[in-house]
Enzyme design. Structure first.
Site, PDB file in Angstrom:
ATOM      1  N   ASP A 155     -15.943  69.706   3.032  1.00 17.80           N
ATOM      2  CA  ASP A 155     -16.099  70.987   2.347  1.00 17.80           C
ATOM      3  C   ASP A 155     -15.740  72.105   3.311  1.00 17.80           C
ATOM      4  O   ASP A 155     -15.808  71.939   4.536  1.00 17.80           O
ATOM      5  CB  ASP A 155     -17.515  71.152   1.803  1.00 17.80           C
ATOM      6  CG  ASP A 155     -18.540  71.374   2.887  1.00 17.80           C
ATOM      7  OD1 ASP A 155     -18.615  70.530   3.810  1.00 17.80           O
ATOM      8  OD2 ASP A 155     -19.271  72.381   2.843  1.00 17.80           O
ATOM      9  N   GLU A 211     -21.645  70.696   3.963  1.00 17.27           N
ATOM     10  CA  GLU A 211     -22.148  71.195   5.247  1.00 17.27           C
ATOM     11  C   GLU A 211     -22.111  72.713   5.304  1.00 17.27           C
ATOM     12  O   GLU A 211     -23.047  73.356   5.794  1.00 17.27           O
ATOM     13  CB  GLU A 211     -21.325  70.599   6.392  1.00 17.27           C
ATOM     14  CG  GLU A 211     -21.928  70.825   7.783  1.00 17.27           C
ATOM     15  CD  GLU A 211     -21.554  72.152   8.420  1.00 17.27           C
ATOM     16  OE1 GLU A 211     -22.230  72.573   9.374  1.00 17.27           O
ATOM     17  OE2 GLU A 211     -20.570  72.795   7.952  1.00 17.27           O
TER      18      GLU A 211
END
Length: 455
Positions: A93, A157
């Site tokens: 991500d 994250e």
């Protein structure tokens, strides 16, 4: 006896493929916030990584549905009988691109320019996924992977929603390993091989100050009516000394950094500090950004300048982030911060404090066998350079989760986010030479670590 140059030659030969693959991975707008980008973008990135692991012979490849609604990608590659297990971490991500118009090239299109590869996630941390793949491919081409490898690629994250941490706690056997390589930090500077030995934790609070039943005309009531925004400004100012140092009542702020020296001129350049503007705080730069607490006002709710009316404000809010260095407890630091705010609110204003989360700091054991293996690996990949240790002002929450679940595991942090990478900013990029060298480093590390554990 394996040829020490063979790994470097193999990685070099694989770089064109790595660039093409990184371009594919960067093309997914995998921001883990469905309010900004479709969830399908993250799912496509996760699927790409899962397919790549299967192609490399990984077993048990799975898309793990984590409690925050995102997916982490897991796979396991069996090593020789009795070999140690190494967990390799990265996240797919990314941060949103911010102002897309400010990007010289499209953020989700890998573009080569002046010897660097530009694109959101190129360094943080899709490049880390490629680093792991390159290292494993090089070892497979030169005698095989000498350890059992587990890979986990996180899907949230950057959002800090604790999905993988919560999943790992609920499935404690999944990520067990003898050593963990977190591929989400970076060299102190390009060409300077560096392990990150400390991470600051974080405590976040939202603060609301109320003084009036409603806004008042500043001409009619200003001068006697208590202004909530002014009260909030007073509170925020109390969190800094005259030199800008963080001052939270009862919170120590005098620790000294013992690792690599960060020269002030270099920091000014890296941070883009404007000419004539001074740095804040005291002590060395390393003391200030790696060893001591630091408060940041992340946002304030107040009327914008455009459209503002001549009013005394009844309510004001702010979001505060307190970075907590190793040696301090984030929960205790947050309590001290809350108490400080309550103590320093002026004029009897009402204050409400909301807990917005926390993460504990981390300090690695740099005397472990894994660090010795990494130092040897970096000396080969970066001829003439010795491994340096630096801190990181930010947090990687999974690091502490893994340290708590597996206290015997040796945890190392490396990665591609050197200062020129400009992660989280516009025009993020990765230095392909860093990708090449760190992939060679990781390959040698896995080989060295296997030998050290046998010995």
């Amino acid at each position: 006896m394996p040829d020490p140059d063979a790994l470097a030659h193999t990685v070099a030969s694989l770089m064109p493929r790595a660039k093409a693959e990184l371009a594919e991975l960067v093309s997914f707008a995998s921001v883990a916030d469905p309010a900004q980008y479709p969830r399908s973008e993250c799912e496509a990135a996760a699927g790409w990584i899962a397919d790549a692991l299967r192609a490399e012979g990984f077993d048990d490849v799975a898309l793990l549905d984590t409690p925050d609604g995102t997916q982490s990608v897991y796979g396991r590659l069996a090593g020789p009988e009795g070999a140690p297990t190494v967990l390799l971490y990265a996240h797919y991500d990314v941060q949103p691109p911010l102002d897309e118009a400010a990007w010289v090239s499209p953020p989700f299109e890998l573009t080569e320019r002046d010897g660097r590869w530009y694109g959101r996630g190129a360094a943080d941390c899709k490049g880390g996924v490629l680093m792991h793949l390159l290292a494993l491919r090089a070892l497979k081409a030169d005698g095989g992977v000498p350890v059992t490898v587990k890979i986990i690629a996180e899907g949230s994250e950057e959002q800090g929603t604790s999905g993988l941490e919560d999943y790992a706690k609920a499935h404690p056997d999944l990520l067990t390993a003898d050593a963990v390589v977190i591929g989400d930090t970076g060299n102190f500077r390009a060409g300077v091989p560096t392990v990150t030995s400390t991470l600051r934790g974080m405590a976040m609070l939202a603060v609301r100050v109320d003084t009036l039943a409603g806004n008042l005309h500043s001409g009619q009531f200003g001068g006697a009516a208590p202004d909530a925004l002014a009260a909030l400004v007073r509170v925020l100012d109390s969190l800094r000394a005259e030199d800008g140092s963080t001052t939270v009542d009862g919170l120590a702020a005098d620790a000294v950094w013992q690792g690599i020296t960060y020269e002030e001129d270099d920091f000014r350049s890296d941070a883009g500090v404007l000419d004539g503007v001074g740095l804040i705080g005291s002590g060395s730069v390393g003391d200030r950004i790696w060893a001591r607490p630091a408060i940041t006002v992340l946002g304030i709710d107040c009327p914008p300048v455009v459209g503002a009316t001549p009013s005394v404000q009844a309510t004001a809010r702010a979001l505060l982030s307190l970075r907590v260095p190793p040696g301090q407890d984030a929960a205790e630091a947050k309590k001290l911060l809350a108490a400080h705010i309550e103590r320093h609110v002026p004029w009897g204003a009402r204050v409400a404090i909301e807990d917005m989360g926390q993460g504990q700091p981390f300090r690695a054991d740099t005397s472990s066998a894994a660090y010795g293996a990494m130092a040897e690996a970096m000396a080969v990949a970066y001829p003439g350079e010795e491994m340096q240790t630096s801190g990181q002002g930010g947090s990687i929450p999974l690091t502490n989760t893994l340290a708590g679940l597996y206290p015997e595991a040796e945890i190392l942090l490396i990665g591609l986010s050197e200062p020129e990478a400009r992660i989280h900013a516009v025009n993020e990029s990765v230095d392909p030479e860093e990708l090449r060298r760190l992939s060679v480093t990781e390959a040698h590390f896995l080989r060295n670590y296997a030998a050290a554990r046998r010995g």
